[in-house]
Design a protein around this motif. Sequence first.
Motif, mmCIF file in Angstrom:
data_model
loop_
_atom_site.group_PDB
_atom_site.id
_atom_site.type_symbol
_atom_site.label_atom_id
_atom_site.label_comp_id
_atom_site.label_asym_id
_atom_site.label_seq_id
_atom_site.Cartn_x
_atom_site.Cartn_y
_atom_site.Cartn_z
ATOM 1 N N ASP A 190 4.565 8.829 5.419
ATOM 2 C CA ASP A 190 4.463 7.597 4.629
ATOM 3 C C ASP A 190 5.852 7.051 4.287
ATOM 4 O O ASP A 190 6.077 5.838 4.323
ATOM 5 C CB ASP A 190 3.686 7.832 3.337
ATOM 6 N N GLU B 78 0.838 -1.208 0.000
ATOM 7 C CA GLU B 78 0.000 0.000 0.000
ATOM 8 C C GLU B 78 0.872 1.256 0.000
ATOM 9 O O GLU B 78 0.592 2.207 -0.730
ATOM 10 C CB GLU B 78 -0.922 0.004 1.213
ATOM 11 N N LEU C 162 1.232 4.245 -2.870
ATOM 12 C CA LEU C 162 1.135 5.683 -2.592
ATOM 13 C C LEU C 162 2.347 6.420 -3.146
ATOM 14 O O LEU C 162 2.216 7.496 -3.745
ATOM 15 C CB LEU C 162 1.023 5.933 -1.087
ATOM 16 N N LYS D 77 4.334 5.395 -5.583
ATOM 17 C CA LYS D 77 4.279 5.320 -7.048
ATOM 18 C C LYS D 77 3.329 6.371 -7.608
ATOM 19 O O LYS D 77 3.603 6.990 -8.639
ATOM 20 C CB LYS D 77 3.836 3.925 -7.480
ATOM 21 N N ASN D 78 2.209 6.570 -6.923
ATOM 22 C CA ASN D 78 1.211 7.542 -7.381
ATOM 23 C C ASN D 78 1.518 8.955 -6.922
ATOM 24 O O ASN D 78 0.730 9.872 -7.153
ATOM 25 C CB ASN D 78 -0.183 7.131 -6.901
ATOM 26 N N ASP D 79 2.651 9.104 -6.252
ATOM 27 C CA ASP D 79 3.101 10.418 -5.773
ATOM 28 C C ASP D 79 2.067 11.093 -4.873
ATOM 29 O O ASP D 79 1.809 12.285 -4.971
ATOM 30 C CB ASP D 79 3.450 11.321 -6.965
ATOM 31 N N THR D 80 1.455 10.275 -3.995
ATOM 32 C CA THR D 80 0.469 10.810 -3.056
ATOM 33 C C THR D 80 0.926 10.573 -1.611
ATOM 34 O O THR D 80 0.113 10.298 -0.739
ATOM 35 C CB THR D 80 -0.910 10.158 -3.273
ATOM 36 N N THR D 81 2.222 10.697 -1.403
ATOM 37 C CA THR D 81 2.773 10.423 -0.075
ATOM 38 C C THR D 81 3.180 11.708 0.623
ATOM 39 O O THR D 81 3.334 12.756 0.004
ATOM 40 C CB THR D 81 4.024 9.530 -0.159
ATOM 41 N N ASN D 82 3.363 11.555 1.918
ATOM 42 C CA ASN D 82 3.968 12.623 2.698
ATOM 43 C C ASN D 82 5.170 12.024 3.426
ATOM 44 O O ASN D 82 5.460 10.830 3.284
ATOM 45 C CB ASN D 82 2.944 13.242 3.666
#
Length: 88
Positions: free
Chosen positions: A40, A26, A30, A32-37
């Motif tokens: 994460d 998971e 995140l 890979k989709n560049d939706t991390t902070n």
Amino acid sequence: MENIKDELKKVIIDVMLPESEEYLEELNLLIKNDTTNQDDIEAKKDIESFIEDLKTILELIKENKLSNEDAKSVYEKIVTMLEEHEED
């Protein structure tokens, strides 16, 4: 209780590794989709380290280098962690 090392091995293989690897997947998604902070990214490092620790414990059991006392301590910590996770 059966042999504590067998119980520890079973909970690592049947519960801890699959759940930890699923969480890592998971986190990788995140990232890979560049939706991390930053949390994460730190969590990914922590879970990778945790997975390695679990694998090391399995290896110690296999090589009979883990005492029953240490196995019991690790097993109890894992059970406590699982119980706390269920409460969430």
